[in-house]
Design a protein around this motif. Structure first.
Motif, PDB file in Angstrom:
ATOM      1  N   SER A 182       0.829  -1.204   0.000  1.00  0.00           N
ATOM      2  CA  SER A 182       0.000   0.000   0.000  1.00  0.00           C
ATOM      3  C   SER A 182       0.869   1.262   0.000  1.00  0.00           C
ATOM      4  O   SER A 182       0.608   2.226  -0.711  1.00  0.00           O
ATOM      5  N   ARG A 183       1.947   1.237   0.818  1.00  0.00           N
ATOM      6  CA  ARG A 183       2.823   2.407   0.890  1.00  0.00           C
ATOM      7  C   ARG A 183       3.577   2.603  -0.415  1.00  0.00           C
ATOM      8  O   ARG A 183       3.750   3.740  -0.882  1.00  0.00           O
ATOM      9  N   THR A 184       4.019   1.492  -1.002  1.00  0.00           N
ATOM     10  CA  THR A 184       4.699   1.596  -2.294  1.00  0.00           C
ATOM     11  C   THR A 184       3.753   2.206  -3.320  1.00  0.00           C
ATOM     12  O   THR A 184       4.135   3.096  -4.101  1.00  0.00           O
ATOM     13  N   PHE A 185       2.531   1.754  -3.264  1.00  0.00           N
ATOM     14  CA  PHE A 185       1.511   2.279  -4.177  1.00  0.00           C
ATOM     15  C   PHE A 185       1.308   3.786  -3.944  1.00  0.00           C
ATOM     16  O   PHE A 185       1.211   4.570  -4.876  1.00  0.00           O
ATOM     17  N   ASP A 186       1.284   4.166  -2.649  1.00  0.00           N
ATOM     18  CA  ASP A 186       1.135   5.588  -2.303  1.00  0.00           C
ATOM     19  C   ASP A 186       2.198   6.438  -2.976  1.00  0.00           C
ATOM     20  O   ASP A 186       1.904   7.450  -3.607  1.00  0.00           O
ATOM     21  N   TRP A 187       3.447   6.020  -2.801  1.00  0.00           N
ATOM     22  CA  TRP A 187       4.544   6.839  -3.334  1.00  0.00           C
ATOM     23  C   TRP A 187       4.535   6.847  -4.857  1.00  0.00           C
ATOM     24  O   TRP A 187       4.854   7.872  -5.483  1.00  0.00           O
ATOM     25  N   MET A 188       4.191   5.698  -5.440  1.00  0.00           N
ATOM     26  CA  MET A 188       4.125   5.654  -6.913  1.00  0.00           C
ATOM     27  C   MET A 188       3.061   6.608  -7.438  1.00  0.00           C
ATOM     28  O   MET A 188       3.294   7.396  -8.356  1.00  0.00           O
ATOM     29  N   ILE A 189       1.884   6.550  -6.823  1.00  0.00           N
ATOM     30  CA  ILE A 189       0.790   7.414  -7.290  1.00  0.00           C
ATOM     31  C   ILE A 189       1.123   8.891  -7.046  1.00  0.00           C
ATOM     32  O   ILE A 189       0.893   9.750  -7.894  1.00  0.00           O
ATOM     33  N   LEU A 190       1.702   9.121  -5.852  1.00  0.00           N
ATOM     34  CA  LEU A 190       2.053  10.514  -5.526  1.00  0.00           C
ATOM     35  C   LEU A 190       3.066  11.059  -6.534  1.00  0.00           C
ATOM     36  O   LEU A 190       2.952  12.201  -6.999  1.00  0.00           O
ATOM     37  N   PHE A 191       4.048  10.241  -6.885  1.00  0.00           N
ATOM     38  CA  PHE A 191       5.073  10.664  -7.841  1.00  0.00           C
ATOM     39  C   PHE A 191       4.442  10.931  -9.214  1.00  0.00           C
ATOM     40  O   PHE A 191       4.703  11.951  -9.842  1.00  0.00           O
ATOM     41  N   VAL A 192       3.617   9.997  -9.639  1.00  0.00           N
ATOM     42  CA  VAL A 192       2.976  10.153 -10.953  1.00  0.00           C
ATOM     43  C   VAL A 192       2.071  11.387 -10.956  1.00  0.00           C
ATOM     44  O   VAL A 192       2.086  12.193 -11.899  1.00  0.00           O
ATOM     45  N   LEU A 193       1.301  11.536  -9.874  1.00  0.00           N
ATOM     46  CA  LEU A 193       0.402  12.690  -9.788  1.00  0.00           C
ATOM     47  C   LEU A 193       1.193  13.997  -9.798  1.00  0.00           C
ATOM     48  O   LEU A 193       0.858  14.944 -10.523  1.00  0.00           O
ATOM     49  N   PHE A 194       2.272  14.016  -9.030  1.00  0.00           N
ATOM     50  CA  PHE A 194       3.090  15.228  -8.933  1.00  0.00           C
ATOM     51  C   PHE A 194       3.656  15.611 -10.300  1.00  0.00           C
ATOM     52  O   PHE A 194       3.562  16.758 -10.731  1.00  0.00           O
ATOM     53  N   THR A 195       4.225  14.643 -10.986  1.00  0.00           N
ATOM     54  CA  THR A 195       4.853  14.957 -12.278  1.00  0.00           C
ATOM     55  C   THR A 195       3.806  15.266 -13.350  1.00  0.00           C
ATOM     56  O   THR A 195       4.026  16.133 -14.203  1.00  0.00           O
ATOM     57  N   ALA A 196       2.674  14.565 -13.296  1.00  0.00           N
ATOM     58  CA  ALA A 196       1.619  14.851 -14.289  1.00  0.00           C
ATOM     59  C   ALA A 196       1.068  16.258 -14.086  1.00  0.00           C
ATOM     60  O   ALA A 196       0.878  17.014 -15.045  1.00  0.00           O
ATOM     61  N   VAL A 197       0.848  16.619 -12.808  1.00  0.00           N
ATOM     62  CA  VAL A 197       0.355  17.973 -12.521  1.00  0.00           C
ATOM     63  C   VAL A 197       1.409  18.999 -12.910  1.00  0.00           C
ATOM     64  O   VAL A 197       1.098  20.043 -13.487  1.00  0.00           O
ATOM     65  N   LEU A 198       2.662  18.669 -12.618  1.00  0.00           N
ATOM     66  CA  LEU A 198       3.757  19.580 -12.970  1.00  0.00           C
ATOM     67  C   LEU A 198       3.698  19.920 -14.465  1.00  0.00           C
ATOM     68  O   LEU A 198       3.729  21.094 -14.857  1.00  0.00           O
ATOM     69  N   GLY A 199       3.604  18.877 -15.286  1.00  0.00           N
ATOM     70  CA  GLY A 199       3.577  19.107 -16.733  1.00  0.00           C
ATOM     71  C   GLY A 199       2.349  19.879 -17.182  1.00  0.00           C
ATOM     72  O   GLY A 199       2.458  20.918 -17.845  1.00  0.00           O
ATOM     73  N   GLY A 200       1.178  19.389 -16.788  1.00  0.00           N
ATOM     74  CA  GLY A 200      -0.056  20.006 -17.268  1.00  0.00           C
ATOM     75  C   GLY A 200      -0.267  21.414 -16.731  1.00  0.00           C
ATOM     76  O   GLY A 200      -0.593  22.342 -17.479  1.00  0.00           O
ATOM     77  N   TYR A 201      -0.031  21.569 -15.448  1.00  0.00           N
ATOM     78  CA  TYR A 201      -0.258  22.875 -14.803  1.00  0.00           C
ATOM     79  C   TYR A 201       0.753  23.907 -15.308  1.00  0.00           C
ATOM     80  O   TYR A 201       0.431  25.075 -15.525  1.00  0.00           O
ATOM     81  N   HIS A 202       1.982  23.438 -15.484  1.00  0.00           N
ATOM     82  CA  HIS A 202       3.040  24.348 -15.950  1.00  0.00           C
ATOM     83  C   HIS A 202       2.685  24.909 -17.335  1.00  0.00           C
ATOM     84  O   HIS A 202       2.783  26.125 -17.568  1.00  0.00           O
ATOM     85  N   ILE A 203       2.249  24.041 -18.217  1.00  0.00           N
ATOM     86  CA  ILE A 203       1.885  24.509 -19.566  1.00  0.00           C
ATOM     87  C   ILE A 203       0.698  25.469 -19.479  1.00  0.00           C
ATOM     88  O   ILE A 203       0.698  26.547 -20.076  1.00  0.00           O
ATOM     89  N   HIS A 204      -0.299  25.069 -18.696  1.00  0.00           N
ATOM     90  CA  HIS A 204      -1.478  25.927 -18.524  1.00  0.00           C
ATOM     91  C   HIS A 204      -1.073  27.304 -18.001  1.00  0.00           C
ATOM     92  O   HIS A 204      -1.516  28.337 -18.509  1.00  0.00           O
ATOM     93  N   PHE A 205      -0.192  27.301 -17.015  1.00  0.00           N
ATOM     94  CA  PHE A 205       0.167  28.565 -16.375  1.00  0.00           C
ATOM     95  C   PHE A 205       1.038  29.422 -17.293  1.00  0.00           C
ATOM     96  O   PHE A 205       0.899  30.648 -17.328  1.00  0.00           O
ATOM     97  N   MET A 206       1.910  28.789 -18.050  1.00  0.00           N
ATOM     98  CA  MET A 206       2.740  29.559 -18.989  1.00  0.00           C
ATOM     99  C   MET A 206       1.881  30.195 -20.071  1.00  0.00           C
ATOM    100  O   MET A 206       2.148  31.299 -20.534  1.00  0.00           O
ATOM    101  N   LEU A 207       0.846  29.467 -20.496  1.00  0.00           N
ATOM    102  CA  LEU A 207      -0.006  29.992 -21.562  1.00  0.00           C
ATOM    103  C   LEU A 207      -0.953  31.076 -21.065  1.00  0.00           C
ATOM    104  O   LEU A 207      -1.337  31.960 -21.830  1.00  0.00           O
ATOM    105  N   THR A 208      -1.341  31.022 -19.806  1.00  0.00           N
ATOM    106  CA  THR A 208      -2.335  31.989 -19.311  1.00  0.00           C
ATOM    107  C   THR A 208      -1.696  33.096 -18.465  1.00  0.00           C
ATOM    108  O   THR A 208      -2.047  34.263 -18.601  1.00  0.00           O
ATOM    109  N   GLY A 209      -0.770  32.723 -17.594  1.00  0.00           N
ATOM    110  CA  GLY A 209      -0.080  33.738 -16.774  1.00  0.00           C
ATOM    111  C   GLY A 209       1.096  34.330 -17.522  1.00  0.00           C
ATOM    112  O   GLY A 209       1.385  35.516 -17.435  1.00  0.00           O
ATOM    113  N   GLY A 210       1.786  33.484 -18.247  1.00  0.00           N
ATOM    114  CA  GLY A 210       2.866  33.861 -19.165  1.00  0.00           C
ATOM    115  C   GLY A 210       3.810  34.928 -18.652  1.00  0.00           C
ATOM    116  O   GLY A 210       4.465  34.763 -17.627  1.00  0.00           O
ATOM    117  N   ASP A 211       3.874  36.024 -19.413  1.00  0.00           N
ATOM    118  CA  ASP A 211       4.873  37.059 -19.131  1.00  0.00           C
ATOM    119  C   ASP A 211       4.703  37.685 -17.752  1.00  0.00           C
ATOM    120  O   ASP A 211       5.673  38.164 -17.176  1.00  0.00           O
TER     121      ASP A 211
END
Lengths: 249, 414
Positions: A18-47
């Motif tokens: 269960s703990r291994t699963f926790d860290w795996m999901i947390l890592f995947v969630l963190f990196t997926a949010v990093l990618g998606g949110y970063h692009i969203h924020f660069m396009l909307t907040g940008g300069d």
């Protein structure tokens, strides 16, 4: 082992998995949010987020919280309603800021040599903590949207002020007055970013004299409330579990 | 047969790898600014840069180089490009390899956008301070809102030394001296690190126990209310109150530390004074103009009238920053970029001195590979097939007169 047998043989093994699963999901969630949110924020907040000479009292204060509350609201919806975890906003902002800092350090400084003091990202972690704690204490989406969303917008400017205030000191340069941030933007040439696209200090908030930042922050907070509702529903919708009906049965 | 096929396949794979590796080692410097790909009419019929001078070809870090000259804002500005009511005198360099220490139009510092008038000529100067070593192509550039960047001539400038030696000292109006290159960076890192640590601490508090599966099972079985304990709420209140109080305190402390701050400065600058140009005494009428595609040459039939009191000769035709010189009249001594200079590129059917009061029809040919290299020949594909440029006439005393020409252009394909 047959398909009906458990993959684990003891409670300790189940906890470990269960703990291994926790860290795996947390890592995947963190990196997926990093990618998606970063692009969203660069396009909307940008300069507004890229450059210190865009971080003004009106539009930066207004725009950045509004466009930034999107992913935190959606991820909160998933993590709260499915797991009662009040970390959605903080997780998003930590991911965003990690991505931002990698970008600013590797690209803006490492690749094109803009000093970090002109291209640092906006501070959003205090806003995220307020949003997460209000959700945890209230357990209410409505209260989080209204109180948390307003707090999200209101605390944005104060939380950035220790970093941007030094850059708002005035300078006389060749017979004109600049702030240090203006001067950085003028000195460190951005060939593809002419001065006229810089949207700062525009608008009609003249009635409030020099105190326009609090008004902008309130307005940003109000709009953040609406955006929070919208994106919270997006998050709920995306994180729902749906089953396809089996017609044969 | 199978063995041969396998060998061919493996050798092909090796060849592919070798080709990819070789491609990786071939990394030429990307140094252009896209000036050649800009539509020909944009360069011919908007801003005409002339009399340019780069004060130095080589500078050490912290030394300055000045680019000065004039630009004429073409009166027949194309309809498809917004007029230069909001324009910014920029510089085309690959990132901040220089800092822009100053830029002036008509003697006025122009750190912000300006309004320019059609048909006027302005003098300008850009002061650059060397920052990053290397060979850099330095272009003049005018950004026009609704029109995009209008790039001028570029010249190579070498910066020597080390970027670590670069300093950018500034004195604030409160009397503080600082280096803008490094100022406030440690403060930025410090506060971002502190708040990141606070965010990680909040995350860690929740991630130190089981996260997903047990909590999801509890929510699914209706025990969600048990997942947030009173201890969790107390910790949350500490984070919430701590965040608000810390920010309130820091706001006040920052105001105490920096009692004088001002808003960002912005706004278009109007009233830029153009040069007072003398009315030319030479009158030029373009009777026709053709561009001969195979010969990479433009031919103009002109009727020239000299209304002055001294005889004149045609010495130069300049368009899109390319200078076509008549070698019997003019030699360049300014160090103008070679690739933009056709030293013998202008031929005139009769370039004997045109006496005062005389009118003469002449045929002028501007030919050079630059038509092709700088993709000016592409103007035949423009939706509005016209050309424009500056003609420079010289009198007996060497005085120069500038005459703008603008006309329809007929391509010739044979």
């Amino acid at each position: 082992m047959s398909a009906s047998q458990s993959a684990v043989r003891s409670r300790a093994e189940a906890v470990a998995v269960s703990r291994t699963f926790d860290w795996m999901i947390l890592f995947v969630l963190f990196t997926a949010v990093l990618g998606g949110y970063h692009i969203h924020f660069m396009l909307t907040g940008g300069d507004w987020d890229f450059w210190s000479d865009w971080k003004d009292r009106r539009l930066w204060v207004t725009v950045v919280p509004i466009v930034a509350i999107t992913f935190p609201a959606a991820v909160q919806a998933c993590l709260w309603w499915r797991y009662r975890l009040p970390i959605g906003a903080t997780l998003c902002i930590l991911a965003l800021l990690l991505g931002e800092w990698i970008n600013r350090y590797m690209n803006f400084w490492g690749w094109t040599y803009f000093p970090i003091n002109i291209c640092f990202p906006s501070q959003l972690i205090p806003s995220a903590i307020i949003l997460d704690v209000v959700l945890m204490l209230s357990g209410s989406m409505t209260l989080t949207a209204v109180a948390g969303g307003l707090g999200w917008g209101l605390i944005f400017y104060p939380s950035n002020w220790p970093v941007i205030a030094p850059l708002h000191q005035p300078v006389e340069y060749n017979g004109m007055m600049f702030t240090l941030a203006d001067l950085s933007g003028y000195h460190y040439v951005r060939t593809g970013t002419p001065e006229y696209i810089r949207m700062v200090e525009k608008g009609t908030l003249r009635t409030f004299g020099k105190d326009v930042a609090p008004v902008s922050a309130f307005f940003s907070g109000f709009v953040s409330v609406i955006i929070y509702f919208l994106w919270h529903f997006f998050g709920k919708w995306f994180s729902g579990t749906g089953f396809i009906a089996d017609d044969a049965s | 047969m199978k063995t041969i096929k396998d060998k061919v396949a493996s050798l092909s794979f090796v060849a592919l790898l070798m080709a990819l590796t070789a491609a990786m080692f071939y990394t030429p410097t990307a140094s252009a600014h896209g000036e050649k790909s800009q539509a020909a009419f944009m360069r011919m019929r908007t801003i005409h840069w002339y009399d340019l001078n780069w004060s130095k070809d080589e500078v050490a870090v912290n030394e300055t180089v000045t680019i000065s000259g004039k630009f004429h804002v073409f009166g027949g500005w194309p309809e498809s490009v917004d007029e230069p009511d909001v324009s910014f005198l920029n510089i085309g360099i690959p990132g901040p390899v220089f800092i822009r220490a100053g830029s002036w139009i008509g003697g006025q510092l122009v750190p912000r956008s300006v309004a320019l008038s059609l048909g006027e000529t302005y003098d300008f100067k850009v002061l650059l301070k060397a920052r990053r070593p290397g060979d850099w192509h330095v272009h003049t550039m005018m950004n026009v809102q609704g029109g995009g960047p209008i790039i001028g001539p570029g010249k190579w400038v070498t910066i020597t030394g080390s970027m670590s030696q670069f300093v950018n000292p500034i004195v604030t109006l409160t009397g503080k001296t600082l280096d803008l290159e490094t100022y406030n960076i440690s403060n930025i890192y410090f506060w971002h690190a502190i708040w990141y640590a606070v965010g990680v601490a909040w995350m860690w508090y929740w991630a130190k126990g089981p996260i997903f599966i047990p909590r999801q099972l509890a929510v699914a079985s209706g025990k969600a209310s048990t997942l947030i304990s009173s201890g969790d709420k107390k910790v949350g209140i500490v984070f919430l109150v701590g965040t608000i109080v810390a920010n309130a305190y820091l706001m006040g402390a920052t105001n105490d530390e920096y009692p004088v701050t001002t808003p960002l400065q912005a706004g278009t600058m109007r009233g830029i004074i153009p040069l007072e140009m003398p009315v030319p005494s030479v009158n030029v009428v373009v009777d026709d103009a053709t561009y001969r595609v195979p010969g990479r040459a433009m031919q103009m039939s002109l009727t020239v009238t000299n209304n002055g009191d001294s005889s004149v000769r045609l010495g130069e035709f300049m368009t899109a920053s390319v200078r076509f010189l008549e070698p019997n009249v003019l030699e360049d001594e300014t160090g103008y970029p070679d690739d933009l200079l056709a030293e013998e590129g202008l031929t005139v059917s009769d370039n004997s001195p045109l006496a005062p009061g005389e009118t003469r029809s002449i045929s002028v040919t501007a030919s050079d590979a630059a038509w092709e290299v700088y993709r000016l020949a592409d103007l035949i594909y423009d939706p509005d097939s016209r050309f424009a440029g500056l003609l420079f006439f010289f009198d007996e005393a060497g005085n120069r007169q500038m005459v703008m020409v603008d006309s329809a252009l007929i391509p010739s394909f044979i």
